[in-house]
Scaffold this active site. Sequence first.
Site, PDB file in Angstrom:
ATOM      1  N   SER A 158      16.473 -40.847 -24.709  1.00  0.00           N
ATOM      2  CA  SER A 158      17.029 -39.568 -25.149  1.00  0.00           C
ATOM      3  C   SER A 158      17.740 -39.708 -26.499  1.00  0.00           C
ATOM      4  CB  SER A 158      18.014 -39.036 -24.111  1.00  0.00           C
ATOM      5  OG  SER A 158      17.450 -39.104 -22.824  1.00  0.00           O
TER       6      SER A 158
HETATM    7  N1  SAH Z   1      17.979 -42.005 -19.226  1.00  0.00           N
HETATM    8  C1  SAH Z   1      16.859 -42.543 -19.978  1.00  0.00           C
HETATM    9  C2  SAH Z   1      15.881 -41.514 -20.476  1.00  0.00           C
HETATM   10  C3  SAH Z   1      15.187 -40.853 -19.356  1.00  0.00           C
HETATM   11  S1  SAH Z   1      13.600 -40.164 -19.689  1.00  0.00           S
HETATM   12  C4  SAH Z   1      17.323 -43.445 -21.091  1.00  0.00           C
HETATM   13  O1  SAH Z   1      18.527 -43.601 -21.286  1.00  0.00           O
HETATM   14  O2  SAH Z   1      16.460 -44.023 -21.765  1.00  0.00           O
HETATM   15  C5  SAH Z   1      13.340 -39.519 -18.064  1.00  0.00           C
HETATM   16  C6  SAH Z   1      12.949 -40.539 -17.038  1.00  0.00           C
HETATM   17  O3  SAH Z   1      12.955 -39.874 -15.781  1.00  0.00           O
HETATM   18  C7  SAH Z   1      11.550 -41.106 -17.233  1.00  0.00           C
HETATM   19  O4  SAH Z   1      11.619 -42.494 -17.364  1.00  0.00           O
HETATM   20  C8  SAH Z   1      10.815 -40.694 -15.957  1.00  0.00           C
HETATM   21  O5  SAH Z   1       9.922 -41.683 -15.469  1.00  0.00           O
HETATM   22  C9  SAH Z   1      11.960 -40.484 -14.982  1.00  0.00           C
HETATM   23  N2  SAH Z   1      11.675 -39.628 -13.842  1.00  0.00           N
HETATM   24  C10 SAH Z   1      11.019 -38.436 -13.805  1.00  0.00           C
HETATM   25  N3  SAH Z   1      10.970 -37.962 -12.544  1.00  0.00           N
HETATM   26  C11 SAH Z   1      11.626 -38.868 -11.761  1.00  0.00           C
HETATM   27  C12 SAH Z   1      11.916 -38.956 -10.357  1.00  0.00           C
HETATM   28  N4  SAH Z   1      11.535 -38.016  -9.481  1.00  0.00           N
HETATM   29  N5  SAH Z   1      12.602 -40.038  -9.924  1.00  0.00           N
HETATM   30  C13 SAH Z   1      13.003 -41.005 -10.768  1.00  0.00           C
HETATM   31  N6  SAH Z   1      12.755 -40.983 -12.099  1.00  0.00           N
HETATM   32  C14 SAH Z   1      12.076 -39.928 -12.586  1.00  0.00           C
END
Ligand code: SAH
Length: 205
Positions: A53
Site C-alpha cells: 500500500s
Molecule cells: N498490508 C499489505 C498490503 C495488502 S494488499 C502490505 O503492507 O504490504 C492486500 C492483501 O490482502 C493481498 O496480499 C491479498 O492476497 C490479501 N487478501 C485478499 N483477500 C484475503 C483474504 N480473504 N484473507 C487473507 N488475505 C486476503
Amino acid sequence: MQFLFKLRSKGVTDKRTLTAMEKTDRALFVRGHFADRAYEDMPLPISCGQTISQPSVVGLMTQALNVQPRDKVLEVGTGSGYQAMILSHLARRVYTVDRYKRLVTEARAIFDAADITNITAFTADGSHGLPDQAPFDRILVTAAAEDPPGPLLAQLRIGGIMVVPVGQSDAVQSLIRVTRTDTGFDYDELRPVRFVPLLEGIGQD
Ligand code: SAH
C-alpha cells in the site's frame, strides 16, 4: 527524513505512528524493478499480483487504529509484510494472515531477518478471522470488503477498534473505523481509498 515529512504533509501526525514508520524500512519489502521507488508515496507491485500500500494510507490507517502497547492485533492481508512490521512496533502481538502462502513465506523471512519476534503470520482466508486467537483489541483489514465481515466484528473485543476499506472492488471505497461498544458498533467514515478486493478462499500461487 523526507519520507516522514511527506507523511506529515498527508495528515499522518500521530507521533507513535511516525516513529513506528521510521523504524520500518519500506525498501525491505519492495524488490527488483521497483526497489528504487520504495520511498515514494505510491502503491507498488509485489508477488502474486498484489500491492504494497501507499505509505501515507498505511500511516492514516495505523493512526486511526490507535494501537496500545498491550494490544493483540489482527491484520487481514499480510501482502509484503510492511504494515504488519509497523504494527509490531506498536502492539504486544500481531497476527497477520494472507490467502497467498508465498506472500506469507516471504514476509516471515523479512521479519526473521529483522529479528522481529512478535508477529505470527499464517496462510488463511482472513475473512473468517482467527477464532482460536480471538478476541482482538484491534483488527486492520488491508483489502476491500463489501461490508465489514461478520466474523471479524464478532472477534473484536468490547472497546476494540477495526479499520476496514469498504465498497465494491472496482470503485472508490471508503475507509471505515468500527468501534465495538457495550451495546453494539459505532461506525465512522474516514476517507476514500482504493484497495485490492478481499477474496474468499486460499490463493493458488
Ligand atoms: N498490508 C499489505 C498490503 C495488502 S494488499 C502490505 O503492507 O504490504 C492486500 C492483501 O490482502 C493481498 O496480499 C491479498 O492476497 C490479501 N487478501 C485478499 N483477500 C484475503 C483474504 N480473504 N484473507 C487473507 N488475505 C486476503
